[in-house]
Design a protein around this motif. Structure first.
Motif, mmCIF file in Angstrom:
data_model
loop_
_atom_site.group_PDB
_atom_site.id
_atom_site.type_symbol
_atom_site.label_atom_id
_atom_site.label_comp_id
_atom_site.label_asym_id
_atom_site.label_seq_id
_atom_site.Cartn_x
_atom_site.Cartn_y
_atom_site.Cartn_z
ATOM 1 N N ILE A 310 39.106 59.643 22.942
ATOM 2 C CA ILE A 310 38.791 59.092 21.624
ATOM 3 C C ILE A 310 39.809 59.506 20.564
ATOM 4 C CG2 ILE A 310 36.325 58.977 22.157
ATOM 5 C CD1 ILE A 310 35.884 61.528 20.598
ATOM 6 N N LEU A 345 38.768 57.942 17.066
ATOM 7 C CA LEU A 345 39.054 56.511 17.147
ATOM 8 C C LEU A 345 39.668 55.973 15.858
ATOM 9 C CD1 LEU A 345 35.888 55.213 19.047
ATOM 10 C CD2 LEU A 345 38.153 55.694 19.980
ATOM 11 N N CYS A 397 40.595 50.235 16.583
ATOM 12 C CA CYS A 397 40.013 51.456 17.156
ATOM 13 C C CYS A 397 39.833 51.317 18.662
ATOM 14 C CB CYS A 397 38.667 51.743 16.507
ATOM 15 S SG CYS A 397 38.705 51.823 14.704
ATOM 16 N N LEU A 401 41.367 53.547 21.868
ATOM 17 C CA LEU A 401 40.543 54.031 22.970
ATOM 18 C C LEU A 401 41.121 53.610 24.316
ATOM 19 C CD1 LEU A 401 37.911 55.193 24.229
ATOM 20 C CD2 LEU A 401 36.858 52.956 23.800
#
Length: 619
Positions: A310, A345, A397, A401
């Motif tokens: 993350i 993130l 985001c 990831l």
């Protein structure tokens, strides 16, 4: 203060049933469970200043309908506003909006009126109060069963007069909610009380929801989504993240500011907010108060694996809770509980902060079970799962990831340990200048190759040299290029050690762009001289160690969002690629990983053996 910021607002949430002003008939909350069959959906519309309105939508409703209802209920000005759902700006079609989704209504013009506050509902179209309970979970994940149990206990306590307790520590607003016996079982962090959000209770104010926050690539009001995402990604409770969900919650304890200077309102009427809801875990210390030699290797590895996936930019010792295990055969052992994932993130590659990176446990190779867990991770599945459970989360985001999980999987399969992977993701400082991490160099080289291949099919005229833009580009930002001879390499990519001095940076002008809009393509960044951790100022009272906080203490001087914030350089951008280029980029990125890992292993073997703890110490 910038003219782009509105004046104070009253954050009273009107949860009501409407007689639609555009059509006839009434809407009843009892039909919400029909969902797809009836076409009705429950949504929560939040203004950029924190006002929230719950309403039901059907197939005939559009963005204008939503705005009209918000205006009627809250007397909120809707001219020149945009209704957004994550990255999506909603126009007439609302079919993409899921049930129980939070929407954001923000004004997109530069000079905003300061004379129209967000008032309590007075319109005649409001028939009665919402039939939903004081706490409503947003989303229907099967992982929220623990949260549902906690909600039942808290609601019972609220009905019996047990009040929550405000958390004194941290930069944001947070509250302990208790059982009927007075035991703390959950910590609630309203999205509009985050640092620099309009209703922050500790004087850290000055920004609207959706604007860049503590980290420029994490927007104000969106840390709660990330807290939930970290929990959902912690498959099989592998890293021990406490149960977390996004909720609509109503209580009089929540803060409302009467001005943008952070003056707390004396109005204590019940008000509803969208907030993150996390299970409170009893513990003895945090990692800063306890010797790291007693931490189990597996616990450090598992938390580190999650942090890498993350791209956690704020894993300091204060958000690693420690619970001693003093049972039979467990003397001196401890359990680690990771909390506060609101700064994970980010929307672009940031410099992560990994407290564990120099702990001896991080240099021990992964176990077979850990390698199996990593091998079974599927970044494509992770992305689709978050899109389904948190549809408001931004695509940028999700790309971070995907990229970081891919990097972890390839590095672990090549034999790198946790510390080596973390080091490759972390930036270095040479003579006070921040330089890209090895991960960022790999991304830049992958983008260069993709751009070069695209150029072979695209004629270029009047150009002696081509450089592919790898940084965020705001519409109104002014950048000064400090050229260096070799940013993109004319030969195959080589070790970051030898190429760090050939970097130029994009330096942003010090004045902020006053024309930021909801559909901006990215965020602006400026260099900072040192690595930043939020250790001494955690989001929303991250340290749960305070058992009985007595009240909120305001700072004597208010911190404004106009004061200088630490900003991070953006060396590479992922969000600007279309799907085709994103796929090409990933292919080239994976191709570059093998040689990069080989160089890292060779460099590690060539170094002096790192000092380990003595054999008398048990991890």
């Amino acid at each position: 203060m910038s003219s782009k910021f509105d004046s104070p607002v009253q954050t009273e949430m009107a949860l009501a049933l409407f007689k639609n002003p555009l059509t006839s008939g009434e809407r009843h909350g009892s039909s919400i469970c029909d969902g797809k069959a009836t076409g009705r959906r429950r949504v929560f519309v939040q203004t950029e200043k924190g006002c929230v309105l719950g309403m039901e939508l059907d197939r005939t409703d559009n963005a204008h309908t939503v705005k009209r209802r918000l205006h009627v209920a809250l007397n909120f000005p809707i001219e020149e506003t945009s209704l957004t759902f994550g990255d999506m700006v909603l126009k007439n079609d609302l079919t993409a909006v899921r049930n129980d989704s939070p929407l954001l209504l923000s004004r997109n013009f530069l000079h905003r009126s300061s004379s129209t506050p967000c008032l309590s509902p007075t319109g005649r179209d409001i028939q009665q109060k919402d039939q939903s309970g004081p706490i409503e979970i947003l989303g229907n994940s099967n992982q929220f069963s623990k949260i549902k149990q906690l909600v039942k206990e808290i609601v019972k306590a609220m009905k019996n007069g047990v009040s929550p307790l405000p958390v004194n520590s941290g930069l944001g607003g947070a509250y302990y909610f208790r059982t009927i016996r007075g035991e703390c079982i959950a910590i609630i962090k309203p999205t509009d009380e985050e640092p620099f959000a309009p209703n922050n209770p500790k004087g850290f104010v000055g920004k609207a929801l959706g604007q860049p926050g503590l980290k420029r690539s994490v927007r104000v009001g969106e840390t709660g989504y990330r807290e939930v995402a970290a929990y959902l990604l912690d498959y099989d409770h592998f890293a021990n993240v406490p149960a977390t969900a996004l909720v609509k919650i109503t209580h009089s304890i929540f803060n409302v500011n009467d001005s943008m200077n952070g003056i707390v309102s004396q109005n204590k009427n019940p008000r509803s907010k969208i907030a993150s809801f996390q299970q409170f875990i009893l513990h003895d210390f945090d990692a800063s108060d306890y010797g790291t030699s007693s931490f189990p290797v597996s616990a450090v590895h598992r938390i580190g694996i999650l942090d890498i996936r993350i791209l956690n930019t704020d894993r300091h010792a204060g958000n690693l809770l420690v619970r001693r295990l003093d049972g039979v055969g467990q003397f001196g052992q401890a359990e680690l509980i990771p909390i506060d994932h609101g700064l994970c993130l980010p929307e672009n590659l940031e410099d992560p902060y990994f407290e564990w990176i120099h702990w001896p446990q991080a240099s021990i190779p992964f176990s077979d079970d850990e390698l199996e867990y990593i091998a079974n991770l599927d970044p494509a599945h992770d992305v689709e799962m978050l899109r389904a459970e948190l549809p408001m989360i931004r695509d940028a985001c999700l790309r971070v990831l995907f990229l970081c999980t891919t990097f972890l999987k390839e590095a672990a399969s090549y034999g790198l340990c946790l510390a080596e992977i973390g080091e490759m993701m972390s930036r270095e400082f040479q003579k006070g200048v921040e330089e890209p991490s090895e991960l960022e160099f790999l991304c830049m080289e992958a983008r260069r190759i993709v751009a070069q291949e695209m150029l072979s099919f695209t004629p270029i005229s009047n150009t002696d040299e081509f450089q592919f833009d790898i940084d965020f580009e705001d519409a109104g930002s002014e950048f000064t290029l400090n050229p260096a001879p070799q940013l993109f390499f004319s030969e195959p990519f080589h070790s970051s050690i030898s190429c760090r001095n050939h970097l130029f940076k994009l330096e942003e002008s010090t004045e902020e762009d006053e024309a930021e809009s909801n559909d901006e393509k990215g965020l602006s960044f400026a260099p900072i001289p040192t690595t930043i951790s939020m250790k001494n100022g955690c989001l929303g009272g991250s340290k749960h160690r305070q058992r009985q906080p007595s009240g909120i203490k305001l700072f004597s001087t208010h911190k404004s969002a106009n004061d200088p914030l630490s900003r991070s350089v953006s060396f590479v951008k992922l969000a600007d690629m279309n799907e085709e280029n994103w796929g090409l980029f990933l292919d080239k990125f994976v191709e570059l990983l093998g040689p990069a890992f080989a160089r890292r292993k060779a460099a590690t073997l060539g170094q002096k053996q790192r000092q380990r703890l003595g054999t008398s110490c048990k991890f």
